[in-house]
Write a protein that holds these residues in place. Structure first.
Motif, PDB file in Angstrom:
ATOM      1  N   ASP A 361       0.831  -1.204   0.000  1.00  0.00           N
ATOM      2  CA  ASP A 361       0.000   0.000   0.000  1.00  0.00           C
ATOM      3  C   ASP A 361       0.867   1.256   0.000  1.00  0.00           C
ATOM      4  N   ALA A 362       0.549   2.184  -0.905  1.00  0.00           N
ATOM      5  CA  ALA A 362       1.232   3.484  -0.887  1.00  0.00           C
ATOM      6  C   ALA A 362       0.722   4.323   0.290  1.00  0.00           C
ATOM      7  N   LEU A 363      -0.549   4.145   0.620  1.00  0.00           N
ATOM      8  CA  LEU A 363      -1.124   4.736   1.835  1.00  0.00           C
ATOM      9  C   LEU A 363      -1.659   3.588   2.682  1.00  0.00           C
ATOM     10  N   ASN A 364      -1.267   3.568   3.939  1.00  0.00           N
ATOM     11  CA  ASN A 364      -1.559   2.412   4.785  1.00  0.00           C
ATOM     12  C   ASN A 364      -2.246   2.843   6.081  1.00  0.00           C
ATOM     13  N   GLY A 365      -3.543   3.191   5.962  1.00  0.00           N
ATOM     14  CA  GLY A 365      -4.310   3.587   7.139  1.00  0.00           C
ATOM     15  C   GLY A 365      -4.055   5.020   7.569  1.00  0.00           C
ATOM     16  N   VAL A 366      -4.190   5.973   6.650  1.00  0.00           N
ATOM     17  CA  VAL A 366      -3.901   7.383   6.940  1.00  0.00           C
ATOM     18  C   VAL A 366      -5.099   8.047   7.610  1.00  0.00           C
ATOM     19  N   ASP A 367      -4.830   8.761   8.699  1.00  0.00           N
ATOM     20  CA  ASP A 367      -5.830   9.583   9.393  1.00  0.00           C
ATOM     21  C   ASP A 367      -5.294  11.000   9.467  1.00  0.00           C
ATOM     22  N   LEU A 368      -6.122  11.979   9.028  1.00  0.00           N
ATOM     23  CA  LEU A 368      -5.659  13.375   9.018  1.00  0.00           C
ATOM     24  C   LEU A 368      -6.854  14.307   8.921  1.00  0.00           C
ATOM     25  N   ASN A 369      -6.784  15.422   9.650  1.00  0.00           N
ATOM     26  CA  ASN A 369      -7.803  16.466   9.557  1.00  0.00           C
ATOM     27  C   ASN A 369      -7.137  17.783   9.164  1.00  0.00           C
ATOM     28  N   ILE A 370      -7.734  18.462   8.168  1.00  0.00           N
ATOM     29  CA  ILE A 370      -7.226  19.766   7.725  1.00  0.00           C
ATOM     30  C   ILE A 370      -8.375  20.762   7.847  1.00  0.00           C
ATOM     31  N   GLY A 380       8.305  14.277   4.585  1.00  0.00           N
ATOM     32  CA  GLY A 380       8.694  12.881   4.714  1.00  0.00           C
ATOM     33  C   GLY A 380       9.712  12.552   3.640  1.00  0.00           C
ATOM     34  N   VAL A 381      10.391  11.441   3.798  1.00  0.00           N
ATOM     35  CA  VAL A 381      11.403  11.046   2.824  1.00  0.00           C
ATOM     36  C   VAL A 381      10.717  10.619   1.522  1.00  0.00           C
ATOM     37  N   ASN A 382      11.506  10.488   0.456  1.00  0.00           N
ATOM     38  CA  ASN A 382      10.960  10.038  -0.821  1.00  0.00           C
ATOM     39  C   ASN A 382      10.324   8.659  -0.663  1.00  0.00           C
ATOM     40  N   GLY A 383       9.133   8.495  -1.256  1.00  0.00           N
ATOM     41  CA  GLY A 383       8.435   7.217  -1.180  1.00  0.00           C
ATOM     42  C   GLY A 383       7.606   7.031   0.066  1.00  0.00           C
ATOM     43  N   SER A 384       7.446   8.073   0.857  1.00  0.00           N
ATOM     44  CA  SER A 384       6.681   7.940   2.101  1.00  0.00           C
ATOM     45  C   SER A 384       5.176   8.044   1.878  1.00  0.00           C
ATOM     46  N   GLY A 385       4.739   8.473   0.671  1.00  0.00           N
ATOM     47  CA  GLY A 385       3.305   8.537   0.370  1.00  0.00           C
ATOM     48  C   GLY A 385       2.742   9.941   0.296  1.00  0.00           C
ATOM     49  N   LYS A 386       3.625  10.967   0.312  1.00  0.00           N
ATOM     50  CA  LYS A 386       3.148  12.356   0.343  1.00  0.00           C
ATOM     51  C   LYS A 386       2.332  12.725  -0.898  1.00  0.00           C
ATOM     52  N   THR A 387       2.892  12.443  -2.084  1.00  0.00           N
ATOM     53  CA  THR A 387       2.201  12.800  -3.326  1.00  0.00           C
ATOM     54  C   THR A 387       0.920  12.006  -3.485  1.00  0.00           C
ATOM     55  N   THR A 388       0.944  10.733  -3.131  1.00  0.00           N
ATOM     56  CA  THR A 388      -0.271   9.915  -3.222  1.00  0.00           C
ATOM     57  C   THR A 388      -1.359  10.472  -2.316  1.00  0.00           C
ATOM     58  N   ALA A 550       6.831  28.226   9.050  1.00  0.00           N
ATOM     59  CA  ALA A 550       5.799  29.213   8.732  1.00  0.00           C
ATOM     60  C   ALA A 550       4.408  28.598   8.611  1.00  0.00           C
ATOM     61  N   ALA A 551       4.294  27.278   8.783  1.00  0.00           N
ATOM     62  CA  ALA A 551       3.007  26.602   8.586  1.00  0.00           C
ATOM     63  C   ALA A 551       2.212  26.518   9.875  1.00  0.00           C
ATOM     64  N   ASP A 552       0.888  26.380   9.752  1.00  0.00           N
ATOM     65  CA  ASP A 552       0.034  26.188  10.923  1.00  0.00           C
ATOM     66  C   ASP A 552       0.168  24.767  11.463  1.00  0.00           C
ATOM     67  N   LYS A 553       0.370  23.815  10.561  1.00  0.00           N
ATOM     68  CA  LYS A 553       0.433  22.412  10.966  1.00  0.00           C
ATOM     69  C   LYS A 553       1.470  21.693  10.107  1.00  0.00           C
ATOM     70  N   VAL A 554       2.226  20.795  10.734  1.00  0.00           N
ATOM     71  CA  VAL A 554       3.189  19.955  10.021  1.00  0.00           C
ATOM     72  C   VAL A 554       2.743  18.501  10.150  1.00  0.00           C
ATOM     73  N   VAL A 555       2.660  17.822   9.007  1.00  0.00           N
ATOM     74  CA  VAL A 555       2.273  16.413   8.981  1.00  0.00           C
ATOM     75  C   VAL A 555       3.489  15.616   8.501  1.00  0.00           C
ATOM     76  N   VAL A 556       3.887  14.618   9.255  1.00  0.00           N
ATOM     77  CA  VAL A 556       5.061  13.816   8.916  1.00  0.00           C
ATOM     78  C   VAL A 556       4.602  12.424   8.483  1.00  0.00           C
ATOM     79  N   MET A 557       5.075  12.000   7.278  1.00  0.00           N
ATOM     80  CA  MET A 557       4.688  10.690   6.754  1.00  0.00           C
ATOM     81  C   MET A 557       5.891   9.762   6.669  1.00  0.00           C
ATOM     82  N   LYS A 558       5.625   8.475   6.876  1.00  0.00           N
ATOM     83  CA  LYS A 558       6.658   7.453   6.758  1.00  0.00           C
ATOM     84  C   LYS A 558       5.985   6.129   6.428  1.00  0.00           C
ATOM     85  N   ASP A 559       6.465   5.470   5.384  1.00  0.00           N
ATOM     86  CA  ASP A 559       5.936   4.159   4.981  1.00  0.00           C
ATOM     87  C   ASP A 559       4.420   4.169   4.792  1.00  0.00           C
ATOM     88  N   GLY A 560       3.900   5.244   4.199  1.00  0.00           N
ATOM     89  CA  GLY A 560       2.475   5.327   3.889  1.00  0.00           C
ATOM     90  C   GLY A 560       1.587   5.667   5.063  1.00  0.00           C
TER      91      GLY A 560
END
Length: 589
Positions: A361-370, A380-388, A550-560
């Motif tokens: 899975d490129a995304l593996n159970g992501v929970d997020l509120n914006i 996140g590092v390359n391949g962590s699922g950010k673009t997906t 400068a952002a209101d919130k930072v979201v860190v991704m790793k392994d989807g």
């Protein structure tokens, strides 16, 4: 086998349906031309027989019949060239209509293809094949070949009956020559089409290799690194493989064709001999003998024509099949609800997504509120699922499980075209459009393309004012493709950001469009972007953390997965993934 036959019949139906819809004049015109030419071809031997019979006994009682037959014979000779001119004119008319018919339909379907399907090489190949079929005007060519083939076949069959009407002894040789020629051509064309189909992947590789010799970037690398001879060798080897396979097919077709011609000519000679014998023995009149010779000559010509047009038909059908195969590509599923602009938040719950052919899975159970109006940076590092995640967030990709909700509306239930009107995107692989600078910017919102004040404000806000003055105005053509002004990488990125900002949408996403820039330059551009999008919901995808301050919130991704979420200061001292990335990149800032 049955499914292939049914597919062929179905696509023939599609072809006739579309020609009736787009160019009915061509369909009925070519059908009429084929019928007229075929009828005249069969009628000619009959007229010759009647003329030869009348000549020895010509008098006042039959002179009018003789003159009428001569006139009809002249028409049989003169009308087919006129029919050919009419058919050529209709082909020109069809070519002028193909862009607004077949091309428009193809690109309209392309807009509906699922975005994740465009990650599949087979889908891209299908698009390329369909485009080649469209450029070849294959549907009209196939139908023309079908009419001509049918016409030639009917003329051949009719000629057999005409010869048989004079004597039943003439039928076996005439029929044998016709059937042998017909079946050898069908066999050869089927074999040729099968080999051509089997070469699809090799031909795609051949085209890919050729493109490398035509692209500036690849040519520069070839010359600099010195591997152009290796690339040339690959192209030659692949080309030879394609050519050799087709040569074997053509040689087999030539051998079969030679056998068919020998049999056809032997049948022709036998029929002439039989007709001559019958005439000598008084069973055929001189006129009938002349008609038989004319019929045999017509049959020889039509058999040759039949072989040629059958080849054209199968070649055109191959393209037609690839054109209609393209429309079997899976399209985007759109919802049925009207989109209501979100007022509170975008909620992502338990989202899973896997690419076609992927092993995880490129995304593996992501929970997020914006929250609405929030400025969020996803790192996140390359391949962590950010673009997906950004594509699932905007509805471009639909999650296999989980939910993406704009307030209470599930993105799967929303009409996608309405949702996209409220979203602006600047992707990491943004396009360098070879249009004017103004077009490159206002293309994101064509409804405001005449709003020069808004356009100028965007140009000034992203720091393009000096560029506009330097290149001679906002109407200056960009890119070298058509002789325009080439920009630097940083200037193109500013143009892409300006394009995203020009569309005044409530949600704007930047997916690493500045990743190729120096970290400090990137930080300046992104900081300016956050200033310009105050009050709008903005999401920045980055693998660099400098902008996070400068952002209101930072979201860190790793392994989807989302492994951390909070402010820069809180995450920096939390001892987690963000702190590790920050310490590694701190020297840049």
């Amino acid at each position: 086998m049955n499914s292939i036959k049914h597919k062929g019949i179905r696509y023939m139906g599609f072809c006739i349906r579309d020609i009736l819809r787009f160019t009915p004049l061509m369909l009925w015109g070519k059908l009429t031309v084929s019928i007229v030419e075929g009828a005249l071809g069969v009628w000619m031997p009959i007229l010759l027989a009647q003329i030869f019979e009348l000549v020895p006994n010509l008098d006042a009682s039959n002179i009018l019949l003789f003159q009428r037959n001569v006139v009809f014979l002249c028409l049989c000779v003169g009308i087919p060239p006129l029919c050919s001119l009419v058919a050529r004119g209709m082909s020109v008319y069809n070519d002028s209509k193909k862009e607004s018919c077949y091309g428009w339909r193809m690109f309209e379907h392309a807009q509906k293809i699922k975005l994740e399907s465009l990650e599949d090489p087979e889908v891209l190949n299908a698009f390329q094949k369909a485009n080649a079929a469209y450029e070849q005007a294959s549907a009209s060519k196939m139908l023309s070949a079908l009419f001509i083939t049918t016409q030639a076949a009917l003329v051949c069959i009719s000629t057999v009956f005409v010869a048989g009407s004079f004597s039943l002894w003439l039928i076996p040789g005439t029929l044998l020559g016709f059937l042998v020629h017909l079946f050898t051509n069908i066999y050869s064309e089927k074999h040729r089409a099968a080999i051509y189909r089997g070469q699809s992947s090799v031909r795609r590789r051949l085209w890919y290799l050729w493109q490398q010799f035509c692209r500036r970037e690849s040519v520069k690398e070839m010359r600099t690194l010195g591997f152009h001879e290796y690339m040339k060798k690959l192209w030659v080897e692949t080309s030879l493989r394609v050519v050799q396979e087709m040569q074997e097919v053509e040689l087999r077709a030539v051998k079969l064709g030679c056998v068919a011609i020998i049999i056809k000519n032997a049948c022709y000679a036998a029929n002439v001999a039989i007709a001559l014998y019958l005439m000598v023995n008084g069973e055929l009149a001189v006129g009938e003998f002349a008609a038989c010779l004319s019929a045999f000559s017509l049959l020889q010509a039509e058999l040759t024509r039949l072989g040629d047009t059958m080849g054209n038909f199968f070649a055109a059908y191959h393209y037609v099949e690839e054109y209609y195969d393209f429309f079997q590509t899976e399209t985007e599923e759109t919802g049925h609800e009207d989109y209501r602009p979100f007022q509170k938040e975008i909620a992502i719950k338990g989202v899973h997504f896997r690419y076609c052919g992927g092993d995880r899975d490129a995304l593996n159970g992501v929970d997020l509120n914006i929250r609405k109006g929030e400025q969020v940076v996803i790192v996140g590092v390359n391949g962590s699922g950010k673009t997906t995640l950004s594509k699932v967030l905007t509805g471009a990709y639909l999650a296999q499980s989980g939910e993406v909700r704009y307030d209470e509306q599930d993105v799967k239930d929303i009409r996608r075209e309405e949702l996209y009107k409220d979203i602006s995107l600047v992707s990491q692989d943004f396009v360098h459009y070879n249009f004017s600078l103004g077009e490159n910017i206002f293309i994101s919102d064509l409804s405001r393309r005449k709003d020069e004040k808004h356009l100028q404000e965007i140009v000034d806000s992203v720091g393009l004012k000096e560029l506009v003055q330097g290149i001679g105005g906002i109407g200056t053509l960009l890119g070298k493709e058509f002789g325009g002004c080439e920009l630097s990488g940083g200037e193109w990125q500013k143009v892409a950001i300006a394009r995203g900002l020009f569309k005044d949408s409530p949600l704007i996403v930047l997916d690493e469009p500045t990743s190729a820039l120096d970290p400090l330059i990137e930080y300046d551009i992104l900081t300016k972007f956050l200033e310009l999008t105050k009050g709008r919901t903005s999401v920045i995808i980055s693998h660099r953390v400098g902008i996070c301050r400068a952002a209101d919130k930072v979201v860190v991704m790793k392994d989807g997965r989302v492994v951390e979420c909070g402010t820069h200061e809180a995450l920096k001292h939390a001892g987690g993934e963000y702190g590790r990335i920050w310490r590694e990149q701190a020297k840049w800032y």
